[in-house]
Design an enzyme around this catalytic site. Structure first.
Site: not given
Ligand SMILES: NC(=O)c1ccc[n+]([C@@H]2O[C@H](COP(=O)([O-])OP(=O)(O)OC[C@H]3O[C@@H](n4cnc5c(N)ncnc54)[C@H](OP(=O)(O)O)[C@@H]3O)[C@@H](O)[C@H]2O)c1
Length: 252
Positions: A139, A152
């Site tokens: 990120s 984070y």
């Molecule tokens: N959205 C943004 O603006 C943004 C920006 C920069 C970076 N990111 C990064 O992108 C990545 C994906 O995030 P997202 O934004 O797409 O959010 P998201 O939709 O909440 O995705 C996170 C995923 O991780 C899974 N997860 C969480 N804890 C877990 C665990 N202990 N074991 C297995 N699976 C787990 C969740 O599924 P379950 O809850 O069903 O386990 C969910 O499918 C993250 O690393 C985040 O830090 C996001």
């Protein structure tokens, strides 16, 4: 790195950015495996993309990581790309002391410890492949932390540092190490399930599918560090004028 004909495991691939990447990789002609904790979300994803292979597990638990690794080795031994995408984010007020410090464990376990250990689990399998990659989703907040989510940024900074060191350690092998830094994307990251309030406007972002498209181009071009949108602004700003970028990021 070729972006077709691979077998790819995406942790947290049922939703958000992970699902966007899964869809883009499937459309480009790859076999895609995803995992996550919620079976219902995994099945929902497979309804949308019937070719997805799904596995329910929690990557923060030793049993979860081991069962995931055994499933892949036994059922999908052709795996050649690991995408460490699963992540969580929370608001943590350290003025509240111990309960808040414990809340932060989740972020350390999910965002940092799990990708590090999963890399360890899968590297022996990847070393046997002609082309292989580990793709870490970090990120822009690795470079400029958000004060309200102190853990984070710390975990993403750790993942950035780990990616740099791992890339160098593996440089004479077949395994390439990528780090993707997405812009703000419209996902459920950091959303409290009990809270129906819309995300604050500064957190409104682009659809994950848009980022996924650019990410595949970066991977195809061997762009080992790919920061896009706000992530690029934070990364560049941290190098040009840290103080000003820190203040403006934390004054919204
Ligand atoms: N959205 C943004 O603006 C943004 C920006 C920069 C970076 N990111 C990064 O992108 C990545 C994906 O995030 P997202 O934004 O797409 O959010 P998201 O939709 O909440 O995705 C996170 C995923 O991780 C899974 N997860 C969480 N804890 C877990 C665990 N202990 N074991 C297995 N699976 C787990 C969740 O599924 P379950 O809850 O069903 O386990 C969910 O499918 C993250 O690393 C985040 O830090 C996001």
């Amino acid at each position: 790195m070729k972006t077709s004909g691979n077998t790819i495991l995406i942790t947290g691939g049922a939703t958000g950015i992970g699902f966007g990447l899964a869809e883009a990789f499937i459309n480009a002609g790859n076999r895609v495996l995803i995992c996550g904790r919620r079976q219902a979300k995994l099945e929902e994803a497979r309804l949308k993309l019937p070719d997805l292979q799904i596995f329910q597990c929690d990557v923060t638990s030793k049993d979860g990581r081991e069962s995931l690794c055994n499933w892949v080795k036994n059922q999908h031994p052709s795996l050649n790309i690991l995408v460490n995408n699963a992540g969580v984010s929370g608001l943590i007020d350290f003025k509240k002391g111990v309960p808040e410090a414990f809340k932060s464990e989740d972020e350390i376990e999910t965002n940092l410890k799990a990708p590090v250990l999963l890399s360890g689990y899968f590297i022996p399998l990847l070393l046997g492949k002609t082309d292989a990659a580990i793709i870490n989703i970090s990120s822009g907040l690795a470079f400029i932390p958000l004060v309200s989510s102190p853990l984070y940024g710390a975990t993403k900074a750790g993942l950035h540092s780990f990616s740099l060191a791992l890339r160098f350690q593996l440089k004479d092998t077949n395994i390439k190490v990528f780090e993707l830094m997405p812009p703000i994307c419209d996902t459920d990251l950091g959303k409290d399930a009990s809270d129906d309030a819309p995300r604050p406007s500064y957190l409104k972002g682009i659809p994950p599918s848009e980022f996924a498209k650019d990410a595949l181009t970066a991977i195809e071009n061997d762009q080992y560090e790919f920061a896009s949108g706000e992530a690029k602004q934070l990364k560049d700003g941290s190098q040009r004028n840290f103080e000003e970028t820190f203040q403006s990021t934390n004054s919204r």
